[in-house]
Scaffold this motif. Structure first.
Motif, PDB file in Angstrom:
ATOM      1  N   LEU A 197      74.774  40.898  37.143  1.00  0.00           N
ATOM      2  CA  LEU A 197      74.204  41.102  35.810  1.00  0.00           C
ATOM      3  C   LEU A 197      72.722  40.832  35.851  1.00  0.00           C
ATOM      4  CD1 LEU A 197      76.467  38.770  33.642  1.00  0.00           C
ATOM      5  CD2 LEU A 197      76.829  41.159  34.264  1.00  0.00           C
ATOM      6  N   GLY A 204      82.306  32.989  32.059  1.00  0.00           N
ATOM      7  CA  GLY A 204      83.245  33.572  33.001  1.00  0.00           C
ATOM      8  C   GLY A 204      84.641  33.039  32.738  1.00  0.00           C
ATOM      9  N   VAL A 208      72.515  37.380  37.575  1.00  0.00           N
ATOM     10  CA  VAL A 208      73.690  36.515  37.594  1.00  0.00           C
ATOM     11  C   VAL A 208      74.762  37.092  38.508  1.00  0.00           C
ATOM     12  CG1 VAL A 208      75.503  35.481  36.192  1.00  0.00           C
ATOM     13  CG2 VAL A 208      73.234  35.827  35.215  1.00  0.00           C
ATOM     14  N   ASP A 209      75.216  36.280  39.447  1.00  0.00           N
ATOM     15  CA  ASP A 209      76.344  36.662  40.289  1.00  0.00           C
ATOM     16  C   ASP A 209      77.622  36.503  39.470  1.00  0.00           C
ATOM     17  OD1 ASP A 209      78.453  36.808  42.020  1.00  0.00           O
ATOM     18  OD2 ASP A 209      77.614  35.447  43.508  1.00  0.00           O
ATOM     19  N   VAL A 210      78.240  37.623  39.168  1.00  0.00           N
ATOM     20  CA  VAL A 210      79.420  37.627  38.289  1.00  0.00           C
ATOM     21  C   VAL A 210      80.530  36.737  38.832  1.00  0.00           C
ATOM     22  CG1 VAL A 210      81.087  39.091  37.146  1.00  0.00           C
ATOM     23  CG2 VAL A 210      78.871  40.001  37.774  1.00  0.00           C
ATOM     24  N   LEU A 211      80.722  36.745  40.150  1.00  0.00           N
ATOM     25  CA  LEU A 211      81.813  35.962  40.731  1.00  0.00           C
ATOM     26  C   LEU A 211      81.638  34.465  40.470  1.00  0.00           C
ATOM     27  CD1 LEU A 211      82.413  37.865  44.093  1.00  0.00           C
ATOM     28  CD2 LEU A 211      83.674  38.086  41.958  1.00  0.00           C
ATOM     29  N   LYS A 212      80.353  34.020  40.411  1.00  0.00           N
ATOM     30  CA  LYS A 212      80.074  32.608  40.100  1.00  0.00           C
ATOM     31  C   LYS A 212      80.512  32.287  38.674  1.00  0.00           C
ATOM     32  CE  LYS A 212      78.307  30.773  43.632  1.00  0.00           C
ATOM     33  NZ  LYS A 212      78.783  29.526  44.212  1.00  0.00           N
ATOM     34  N   LEU A 213      80.272  33.223  37.771  1.00  0.00           N
ATOM     35  CA  LEU A 213      80.697  33.004  36.385  1.00  0.00           C
ATOM     36  C   LEU A 213      82.215  32.941  36.315  1.00  0.00           C
ATOM     37  CD1 LEU A 213      78.663  35.369  34.005  1.00  0.00           C
ATOM     38  CD2 LEU A 213      78.363  32.925  34.349  1.00  0.00           C
ATOM     39  N   GLN A 254      86.348  36.230  45.726  1.00  0.00           N
ATOM     40  CA  GLN A 254      85.875  34.859  45.907  1.00  0.00           C
ATOM     41  C   GLN A 254      86.869  34.041  46.735  1.00  0.00           C
ATOM     42  OE1 GLN A 254      82.938  34.188  44.796  1.00  0.00           O
ATOM     43  NE2 GLN A 254      82.716  32.007  44.396  1.00  0.00           N
TER      44      GLN A 254
END
Lengths: 334, 334
Positions: free
Chosen positions: B253, B269, A255-260, B57
């Motif tokens: 993650l 998020g 999982v790309d944290v920035l997307k979350l 981002q």
């Protein structure tokens, strides 16, 4: 009693098949709130295969009887239950504990994991009434709760996918269907679906991106996991939620944290056992009434490719494994 | 007007510092719903450093003015706003768009991203009123909404962690604090915290497992991401949610799907911009009143290590980068 048993987990599929046995097992005494069921039938679901191969979260002591759901006739009850009212009734039952399974002549179920079936409920649907219909119902509720207008389904040609599509049709919610075979694209289009993507097409990524941009799905139901989920997470719009209910790919998610964070996205897991506990008995029975009526009216229907006896377990499961999308194989316990 | 600017992203920290310049920029015309602020101060937050290094981002056209929050005095308004009522008031403002930043003499803010400050609000807290306090408030609300009794905080010695701890104290909710340095363990224990873990201790994993088993935290707030989140997800109890609001580790993650499914866990998020949009103006102002009162009463307090002028930007940010846990560095725009 006769039961299908396995002595340990077999990662290798053909070894697993070869080591399924019919054995004779004693029946233990009933505890309070338990129901003794003379089984009529139980299906083989993907979760059963995962369990037999040691790839499932639920572990049992070996030798173990497989089978997480089935149906049959009540022939006995624990003393907290009303024996005279229950005996002779047909029920659908479900289990996710380290205990005996449903691939047996008799099965002891917890009352909370049983549902009484109406006399006019289709007998052939009884063994497969619990896991797929209620999983589809519980998942779909997540989308309804979000007030969404479009959902995404992967493994869309599967049985859970089919049920969710039916619920979506009734609720006026659009479905983006993702499948893995050209014949499934055809099949869904014949059923009237307009938004169908084949994840093995060379243009899949760009077509998916375009479709997601146009329809802005709020919720995705994911039976595949692994890279596919990471991709879904990437292209789902802001505030979207992915509900993972199966791990067909066998891979973890990255999982790309920035997307979350920057798109306020969310990933959650769904399993039927927890959902049943959270739903509560009264609500579960209301949902059961509603779903039974939909099967009686022919609105919901399970694809069943074959019914086998205990003696046919090895060739029966082999057929299921090679043609899973043709429908369920039911193990008849008579 | 004078502003701090940078001509492009610099992944390397010392190159980044060397390329911060003071330049002269024109002020554009105000649109409806915009407010012209004569800035008094703006902090450097971790998100500013991430932006300057191209690891954020939010991207801006270069040369760009950094700074995602700050405070100052209103000196002009777009024509949909009440000029006479607003002029001269002190506000806290916030921005997450491709637009000018707050490290400048003047800043044009969207009215929705501004909060009027009370006259008795501590002037030194004004530049740092928006991002950390509201992030902490929004995050903590997630735990309250779940009806939980114990939360987990990593980066617990940080400013957001401190605010959340204060909210938790008021709500009677236990906090498991995870830090990375022995001196932070000491500091939190001196503040009266009893549940403190150092993630660099050799016994961290087993101590964490024991503490999580005993206190069964329902929600975890994660500023670190990467492997640490995967570990938290593994040891959090059934139905737990991890809310990721920062990626200090810089790593994605990896999620074990079976943990999500079979323990009905969830990862989501959080970002302040989306939270503000979802909260709505009226509610945001109510929360602002409440938080301002807590600062006025001295219940909440931001650690500020230094206030610098534009001319001191390079050595000021160098000090912040080497001693981040000593508190914020405020850039004074006078």
């Amino acid at each position: 009693m006769r039961a299908i048993t396995i002595d340990k987990e077999y990662g290798n599929l053909s070894e697993m098949l070869q080591n399924l046995r019919i054995t004779d097992r004693p029946l233990r005494e009933l505890k309070d709130n338990e129901i003794l069921v003379k089984m009529e039938g139980a299906p083989c679901n993907p979760s059963d295969i995962a369990f037999l191969r040691g790839m499932y979260q639920i572990k049992k002591d070996f030798p173990a009887v497989p089978g997480f759901e089935g149906s049959g006739i009540i022939i006995g009850c624990g003393k907290s239950l009303d024996q005279s009212a229950l005996t002779g009734k047909r029920i659908s039952c479900f289990i996710q504990d380290n205990d005996d399974g449903t691939w047996a002549e008799y099965f002891i179920a917890k009352a909370d994991n049983c549902l009484l079936l109406r006399d006019d409920f289709p007998k052939n649907e009884a063994p497969v009434f619990f896991i797929n219909p209620f999983t589809a119902y519980g998942l779909f509720q997540t989308a309804l709760d979000k007030g969404g207008r479009t959902i995404v389904l992967n493994a869309a040609a599967g049985q859970v996918g089919g049920f969710i599509r039916q619920f979506a049709k009734e609720a006026g919610i659009k479905v983006i269907n993702i499948v893995r075979r050209p014949q499934h694209v055809e099949k869904l289009k014949q059923e009237g679906e307009t938004l169908v993507l084949n994840m093995r097409d060379k243009n899949f990524r760009q077509d998916a991106l375009k479709m997601f941009n146009e329809y802005q799905p709020e919720t995705g139901f994911d039976a595949v996991a692994g890279e596919h989920t990471s991709f879904l997470l990437e292209i789902m719009p802001r505030y979207a939620e992915i509900v993972v209910y199966g791990g067909l790919s066998g891979n973890p998610l990255s999982v790309d944290v920035l997307k979350l964070i920057f798109e306020s996205k969310r990933i959650s897991g769904f399993n039927l056992g927890d959902w049943i506990r959270q739903t509560g008995r009264q609500k579960l029975e209301e949902i059961s009434d509603k779903l039974q009526q939909m099967f009686i009216d022919g609105i919901l229907r399970t694809r069943i490719q074959k019914t086998i006896t205990f003696d046919e377990i090895q060739q029966g499961l082999y057929q299921y494994l090679t043609k899973m999308s043709d429908g369920k194989v039911i193990i008849r316990a008579e």
